[in-house]
Design a protein around this motif. Structure first.
Motif, PDB file in Angstrom:
ATOM      1  N   ILE A 108      14.021  50.983  23.720  1.00 57.43           N
ATOM      2  CA  ILE A 108      15.249  50.336  24.165  1.00 57.43           C
ATOM      3  C   ILE A 108      15.763  51.261  25.290  1.00 57.43           C
ATOM      4  O   ILE A 108      16.183  50.364  26.258  1.00 57.43           O
ATOM      5  CB  ILE A 108      16.486  50.851  23.121  1.00 57.43           C
ATOM      6  CG1 ILE A 108      16.157  49.908  21.800  1.00 57.43           C
ATOM      7  CG2 ILE A 108      17.783  50.469  23.651  1.00 57.43           C
ATOM      8  CD1 ILE A 108      17.017  50.234  20.585  1.00 57.43           C
ATOM      9  N   ARG A 109      15.514  52.220  25.477  1.00 55.86           N
ATOM     10  CA  ARG A 109      15.907  52.893  26.807  1.00 55.86           C
ATOM     11  C   ARG A 109      15.067  52.398  28.161  1.00 55.86           C
ATOM     12  O   ARG A 109      15.635  52.501  29.033  1.00 55.86           O
ATOM     13  CB  ARG A 109      15.577  54.482  26.699  1.00 55.86           C
ATOM     14  CG  ARG A 109      16.757  55.284  25.755  1.00 55.86           C
ATOM     15  CD  ARG A 109      16.588  56.734  25.785  1.00 55.86           C
ATOM     16  NE  ARG A 109      17.696  57.289  24.914  1.00 55.86           N
ATOM     17  CZ  ARG A 109      17.761  58.615  24.567  1.00 55.86           C
ATOM     18  NH1 ARG A 109      16.681  59.264  24.781  1.00 55.86           N
ATOM     19  NH2 ARG A 109      18.543  58.943  23.642  1.00 55.86           N
ATOM     20  N   GLU A 110      13.589  52.112  27.777  1.00 55.61           N
ATOM     21  CA  GLU A 110      12.827  51.664  29.138  1.00 55.61           C
ATOM     22  C   GLU A 110      13.299  50.296  29.110  1.00 55.61           C
ATOM     23  O   GLU A 110      13.589  50.057  30.390  1.00 55.61           O
ATOM     24  CB  GLU A 110      11.482  51.579  28.370  1.00 55.61           C
ATOM     25  CG  GLU A 110      10.690  53.083  28.300  1.00 55.61           C
ATOM     26  CD  GLU A 110       9.446  52.906  27.563  1.00 55.61           C
ATOM     27  OE1 GLU A 110       9.114  51.941  26.936  1.00 55.61           O
ATOM     28  OE2 GLU A 110       8.950  54.187  27.409  1.00 55.61           O
ATOM     29  N   TRP A 111      13.743  49.407  28.296  1.00 58.19           N
ATOM     30  CA  TRP A 111      14.258  48.139  28.463  1.00 58.19           C
ATOM     31  C   TRP A 111      15.488  48.324  29.290  1.00 58.19           C
ATOM     32  O   TRP A 111      15.619  47.542  30.418  1.00 58.19           O
ATOM     33  CB  TRP A 111      14.488  47.485  27.247  1.00 58.19           C
ATOM     34  CG  TRP A 111      14.918  45.906  27.511  1.00 58.19           C
ATOM     35  CD1 TRP A 111      14.260  44.969  27.696  1.00 58.19           C
ATOM     36  CD2 TRP A 111      16.307  45.707  27.553  1.00 58.19           C
ATOM     37  NE1 TRP A 111      15.231  43.806  28.032  1.00 58.19           N
ATOM     38  CE2 TRP A 111      16.522  44.205  27.420  1.00 58.19           C
ATOM     39  CE3 TRP A 111      17.470  46.081  27.104  1.00 58.19           C
ATOM     40  CZ2 TRP A 111      17.556  43.423  27.797  1.00 58.19           C
ATOM     41  CZ3 TRP A 111      18.667  45.540  26.972  1.00 58.19           C
ATOM     42  CH2 TRP A 111      18.648  44.221  27.575  1.00 58.19           C
ATOM     43  N   GLN A 112      16.354  49.092  29.070  1.00 60.78           N
ATOM     44  CA  GLN A 112      17.784  49.433  29.750  1.00 60.78           C
ATOM     45  C   GLN A 112      17.466  49.696  31.351  1.00 60.78           C
ATOM     46  O   GLN A 112      18.064  49.178  32.019  1.00 60.78           O
ATOM     47  CB  GLN A 112      18.631  50.013  28.868  1.00 60.78           C
ATOM     48  CG  GLN A 112      19.197  49.650  27.515  1.00 60.78           C
ATOM     49  CD  GLN A 112      19.802  50.671  26.913  1.00 60.78           C
ATOM     50  OE1 GLN A 112      19.665  51.942  26.642  1.00 60.78           O
ATOM     51  NE2 GLN A 112      21.095  50.142  26.425  1.00 60.78           N
ATOM     52  N   GLU A 113      16.678  50.706  31.282  1.00 60.73           N
ATOM     53  CA  GLU A 113      16.344  51.177  32.692  1.00 60.73           C
ATOM     54  C   GLU A 113      15.674  50.452  33.545  1.00 60.73           C
ATOM     55  O   GLU A 113      15.948  50.127  34.707  1.00 60.73           O
ATOM     56  CB  GLU A 113      15.332  52.292  32.572  1.00 60.73           C
ATOM     57  CG  GLU A 113      15.957  53.699  32.034  1.00 60.73           C
ATOM     58  CD  GLU A 113      15.061  54.834  31.703  1.00 60.73           C
ATOM     59  OE1 GLU A 113      13.692  54.550  32.037  1.00 60.73           O
ATOM     60  OE2 GLU A 113      15.531  55.836  31.100  1.00 60.73           O
ATOM     61  N   ALA A 114      14.805  49.319  33.050  1.00 65.18           N
ATOM     62  CA  ALA A 114      14.107  48.281  33.880  1.00 65.18           C
ATOM     63  C   ALA A 114      15.259  47.182  33.991  1.00 65.18           C
ATOM     64  O   ALA A 114      15.071  46.662  35.359  1.00 65.18           O
ATOM     65  CB  ALA A 114      13.135  47.495  32.909  1.00 65.18           C
ATOM     66  N   ARG A 115      16.265  46.865  33.460  1.00 65.68           N
ATOM     67  CA  ARG A 115      17.344  45.918  33.703  1.00 65.68           C
ATOM     68  C   ARG A 115      18.250  46.566  34.577  1.00 65.68           C
ATOM     69  O   ARG A 115      18.446  45.691  35.572  1.00 65.68           O
ATOM     70  CB  ARG A 115      18.096  45.591  32.408  1.00 65.68           C
ATOM     71  CG  ARG A 115      17.555  45.221  31.249  1.00 65.68           C
ATOM     72  CD  ARG A 115      16.458  43.805  31.300  1.00 65.68           C
ATOM     73  NE  ARG A 115      17.394  42.865  32.006  1.00 65.68           N
ATOM     74  CZ  ARG A 115      17.081  41.745  32.843  1.00 65.68           C
ATOM     75  NH1 ARG A 115      15.679  41.653  33.149  1.00 65.68           N
ATOM     76  NH2 ARG A 115      17.829  40.869  33.558  1.00 65.68           N
ATOM     77  N   ALA A 116      18.249  47.793  34.539  1.00 71.94           N
ATOM     78  CA  ALA A 116      19.327  48.365  35.581  1.00 71.94           C
ATOM     79  C   ALA A 116      18.628  48.677  36.974  1.00 71.94           C
ATOM     80  O   ALA A 116      19.334  48.486  38.022  1.00 71.94           O
ATOM     81  CB  ALA A 116      19.611  49.863  35.221  1.00 71.94           C
ATOM     82  N   SER A 117      17.326  48.463  37.034  1.00 75.28           N
ATOM     83  CA  SER A 117      16.750  48.516  38.319  1.00 75.28           C
ATOM     84  C   SER A 117      16.356  47.068  39.018  1.00 75.28           C
ATOM     85  O   SER A 117      16.000  46.830  40.080  1.00 75.28           O
ATOM     86  CB  SER A 117      15.329  49.145  38.075  1.00 75.28           C
ATOM     87  OG  SER A 117      14.359  48.541  37.386  1.00 75.28           O
ATOM     88  N   LEU A 118      16.942  46.260  38.346  1.00 76.14           N
ATOM     89  CA  LEU A 118      16.881  44.797  38.980  1.00 76.14           C
ATOM     90  C   LEU A 118      17.826  44.413  39.825  1.00 76.14           C
ATOM     91  O   LEU A 118      18.764  44.870  39.812  1.00 76.14           O
ATOM     92  CB  LEU A 118      16.841  43.684  37.689  1.00 76.14           C
ATOM     93  CG  LEU A 118      15.456  43.713  36.798  1.00 76.14           C
ATOM     94  CD1 LEU A 118      15.647  42.538  36.100  1.00 76.14           C
ATOM     95  CD2 LEU A 118      14.378  43.534  37.714  1.00 76.14           C
TER      96      LEU A 118
END
Length: 108
Positions: free
Chosen positions: A98-108
């Motif tokens: 979940i954290r990795e997914w959230q971090e990837a979304r934040a970097s878009l």
């Protein structure tokens, strides 16, 4: 209803090709990609889990939500079946995903 679908697709294509920017044509796809995977959502709170734990029914829940549930019930929130035990096991893999997914979304 089958006849309406090509009209909707045709309108989408016309909008995308007649002065619409490519990003506007891709907007619906991007919105779908922003939706979190179903496994990230707590069945009790219907929100993305922060501290997922696994209950005796094998399902992951947000820790605080399942603790509140178990304070007054001894059943599975999903099946209604009796839970053999009230032990909650941290789901570290799900939390990391979940954290990795959230971090990837934040970097878009």
């Amino acid at each position: 209803m089958e006849g309406a679908r090509p009209v909707v697709e045709e309108r989408t294509l016309v909008t995308a090709t007649e002065g619409g920017s490519p990003s506007a044509a891709e907007a619906p796809v991007a919105k779908e990609e922003e939706e979190p995977p179903a496994d990230f959502i707590c069945p009790i709170t219907t929100e993305i889990m922060v501290e997922p734990v696994v209950a005796a029914d094998g399902q992951s829940y947000e820790r605080t939500a399942i603790e509140r549930w178990l304070a007054t019930k001894s059943t599975s929130p999903l099946t209604g079946g009796e839970l053999e035990r009230s032990i909650l096991i941290p789901n570290h893999n799900l939390r990391r995903t979940i954290r990795e997914w959230q971090e990837a979304r934040a970097s878009l």
